[in-house]
Design a protein around this motif. Structure first.
Motif, mmCIF file in Angstrom:
data_model
loop_
_atom_site.group_PDB
_atom_site.id
_atom_site.type_symbol
_atom_site.label_atom_id
_atom_site.label_comp_id
_atom_site.label_asym_id
_atom_site.label_seq_id
_atom_site.Cartn_x
_atom_site.Cartn_y
_atom_site.Cartn_z
ATOM 1 N N HIS A 196 4.986 -3.343 2.981
ATOM 2 C CA HIS A 196 4.653 -2.376 1.929
ATOM 3 C C HIS A 196 5.595 -1.178 1.909
ATOM 4 O O HIS A 196 6.122 -0.765 2.934
ATOM 5 C CB HIS A 196 3.181 -1.940 2.016
ATOM 6 C CG HIS A 196 2.788 -1.218 3.267
ATOM 7 N ND1 HIS A 196 2.914 0.139 3.401
ATOM 8 C CD2 HIS A 196 2.265 -1.660 4.429
ATOM 9 C CE1 HIS A 196 2.461 0.497 4.606
ATOM 10 N NE2 HIS A 196 2.076 -0.576 5.253
ATOM 11 N N ASP B 178 6.022 2.317 9.523
ATOM 12 C CA ASP B 178 4.924 1.612 8.858
ATOM 13 C C ASP B 178 5.081 1.873 7.373
ATOM 14 O O ASP B 178 4.614 2.870 6.875
ATOM 15 C CB ASP B 178 3.593 2.148 9.400
ATOM 16 C CG ASP B 178 2.387 1.569 8.704
ATOM 17 O OD1 ASP B 178 2.557 0.639 7.915
ATOM 18 O OD2 ASP B 178 1.274 2.063 8.943
ATOM 19 N N ASP B 179 5.812 1.119 6.603
ATOM 20 C CA ASP B 179 6.131 -0.236 6.955
ATOM 21 C C ASP B 179 7.614 -0.510 6.712
ATOM 22 O O ASP B 179 8.018 -1.643 6.509
ATOM 23 C CB ASP B 179 5.243 -1.142 6.114
ATOM 24 C CG ASP B 179 5.177 -2.564 6.629
ATOM 25 O OD1 ASP B 179 5.596 -2.790 7.773
ATOM 26 O OD2 ASP B 179 4.738 -3.441 5.881
ATOM 27 N N GLU C 283 -0.392 0.164 -0.486
ATOM 28 C CA GLU C 283 -1.131 -0.556 0.564
ATOM 29 C C GLU C 283 -2.064 0.372 1.319
ATOM 30 O O GLU C 283 -3.199 0.018 1.630
ATOM 31 C CB GLU C 283 -0.137 -1.217 1.528
ATOM 32 C CG GLU C 283 -0.769 -2.217 2.497
ATOM 33 C CD GLU C 283 -1.309 -1.595 3.793
ATOM 34 O OE1 GLU C 283 -2.035 -2.291 4.512
ATOM 35 O OE2 GLU C 283 -1.021 -0.407 4.073
ATOM 36 N N GLU C 284 -1.552 1.575 1.608
ATOM 37 C CA GLU C 284 -2.279 2.496 2.486
ATOM 38 C C GLU C 284 -3.571 3.041 1.866
ATOM 39 O O GLU C 284 -4.400 3.597 2.559
ATOM 40 C CB GLU C 284 -1.373 3.675 2.884
ATOM 41 C CG GLU C 284 -0.157 3.288 3.723
ATOM 42 C CD GLU C 284 -0.507 2.961 5.171
ATOM 43 O OE1 GLU C 284 -1.695 2.956 5.524
ATOM 44 O OE2 GLU C 284 0.441 2.695 5.932
ATOM 45 N N ASP D 149 3.473 -6.122 9.108
ATOM 46 C CA ASP D 149 2.772 -4.844 8.981
ATOM 47 C C ASP D 149 1.759 -4.632 10.097
ATOM 48 O O ASP D 149 0.618 -4.266 9.841
ATOM 49 C CB ASP D 149 2.079 -4.772 7.608
ATOM 50 C CG ASP D 149 1.508 -3.393 7.328
ATOM 51 O OD1 ASP D 149 1.955 -2.432 7.982
ATOM 52 O OD2 ASP D 149 0.623 -3.290 6.464
#
Ligand SMILES: [Zn+2]
Length: 367
Positions: free
Chosen positions: A75, A105-106, A138-139, A162
């Motif tokens: 992501h 991340d990421d 994504e987060e 991930d």
């Protein structure tokens, strides 16, 4: 083959481009260019518009007629603070100056995918059809993967990069999770003059809470009330109380039956007291559990073996795009990237892990 300097340079360049969730435009444009230069067919989907962000998922396809189709995904968005990231290299580690997250991340996962593609092109390595997805949002709830129309690509196996931990760690199980507010509406009254005409929402909640399952429900299932809010003054019978609730389970069935039981108890206790129950808990993402001898797991294990990397399969406590792709019928694993202390100002990543991960991906495409 894999070039350490090249990976590090690319990684540093990417982490310096801020990309908070729903604001991935700059990194998205950067990645569109990189993928095009590497000869992939590049598209951007409408995940940005659908989710109120400024960038969709970036999708690149490297054709290989008649071959299996492998998904590689990481992501683009990072958690905050990430307005200005100053990466520092020290003793084989890339870290921040302590004022922001690193964004490994990421972007660690993205860097490894790009390095794999560079080596494939340079060395003209035979490969399956490769579909690269750099997802948005994504987060903040797996927004990009939820919107991504994966069924258009008839993917055979998904490799999502991930997870924290050393490369070789394979996430084969992750929980489904539900989250939201449970609200009890009682009735206000003057606590000194006519308490009997009120219904104290907290009292009702307390009765229900002693009956529901909280904490570790069983080896696969947990539940928690994390925040309680309500009340106005000591002389008012508390009219409303809100409970922030979450539940997780490696088994979708167990999660559903836990939720059903919990809601039923709140409903019943509210009825007994003449209060009203409002339920805004939703399942955020479904869980997945892959068998040890599932082909997608085997491919990664064999890839690790060939480069003398210790592999292990583990279950995770959190959700990722992997949950969504599995729920859409694509057998997918989440692979460890080496990112450490993610979502903190102390986040760092070891350069060796970025190199190992890139090597691993180049072995995966042989499987
Ligand atoms: Zn992540």
């Amino acid at each position: 083959m894999v070039q350490e300097n090249r990976i590090v340079e690319n990684f540093l360049e990417m982490v310096k481009i801020p990309s908070p969730s729903k604001n991935e435009r700059a990194i998205g444009d950067y990645l569109i260019n990189v993928l095009k230069e590497l000869g992939l067919e590049v598209t951007e989907d409408s995940a940005g518009e659908i989710n109120g962000g400024n960038c969709g998922n970036i999708i690149g396809v490297l054709r290989a007629k008649g071959k299996k189709k492998y998904l590689f995904s990481a992501h683009m968005d990072t958690v905050v603070p990430c307005e200005k990231i100053n990466p520092i290299i020290e003793g084989g580690i890339i870290k921040t100056d302590g004022t922001s997250v690193l964004g490994g991340d990421d972007k660690g996962g993205i860097a490894a995918i790009i390095e794999m593609l560079k080596v494939i092109k340079e060395k003209k390595i035979e490969h399956p059809e490769i579909v690269v997805v750099f997802s948005m949002g994504e987060e903040i709830g797996l927004l990009g993967s939820k919107s991504f129309e994966i069924e258009k690509y008839s993917i055979d196996y998904g490799f999502i990069l991930d997870s924290s931990g050393k490369p070789g760690r394979i996430i084969t199980k992750a929980p489904s999770a539900a989250r939201g507010k449970l609200t009890i509406l009682g009735k206000p009254a003057h606590a000194g003059i006519s308490p009997e005409s009120g219904i104290n929402a907290l009292t009702v909640a307390a009765h229900a809470i002693t009956k529901i399952k909280l904490g570790r429900v069983d080896i696969e299932t947990t539940s928690n009330i994390g925040v309680v809010s309500g009340g106005q003054a000591t002389n008012i019978v508390m009219p409303t109380v809100e409970l922030d609730y979450e539940a997780r389970s490696l088994s979708n069935e167990k999660l559903n039956s836990l939720l059903e039981e919990t809601f039923e108890i709140f409903e019943r206790v509210c009825n007994e007291f003449g209060a009203t129950f409002e339920n805004k808990v939703n399942v955020e993402y479904p869980g997945f559990a892959l068998d040890e001898n599932e082909k997608v797991v085997e491919i990664v294990k064999k890839a690790c073996e060939r480069i003398n990397l210790k592999s292990e399969t583990v279950s995770s406590g959190g959700g990722s795009d992997t949950n969504i792709y599995n729920s859409k019928g694509i057998p997918s694993v989440n692979l460890a990237v080496g990112m450490t202390k993610v979502h903190t100002l102390e986040e760092y990543i070891e350069i060796k892990d970025l190199v190992d991960l890139s090597k691993m991906l180049l072995e995966i495409i042989k499987g």
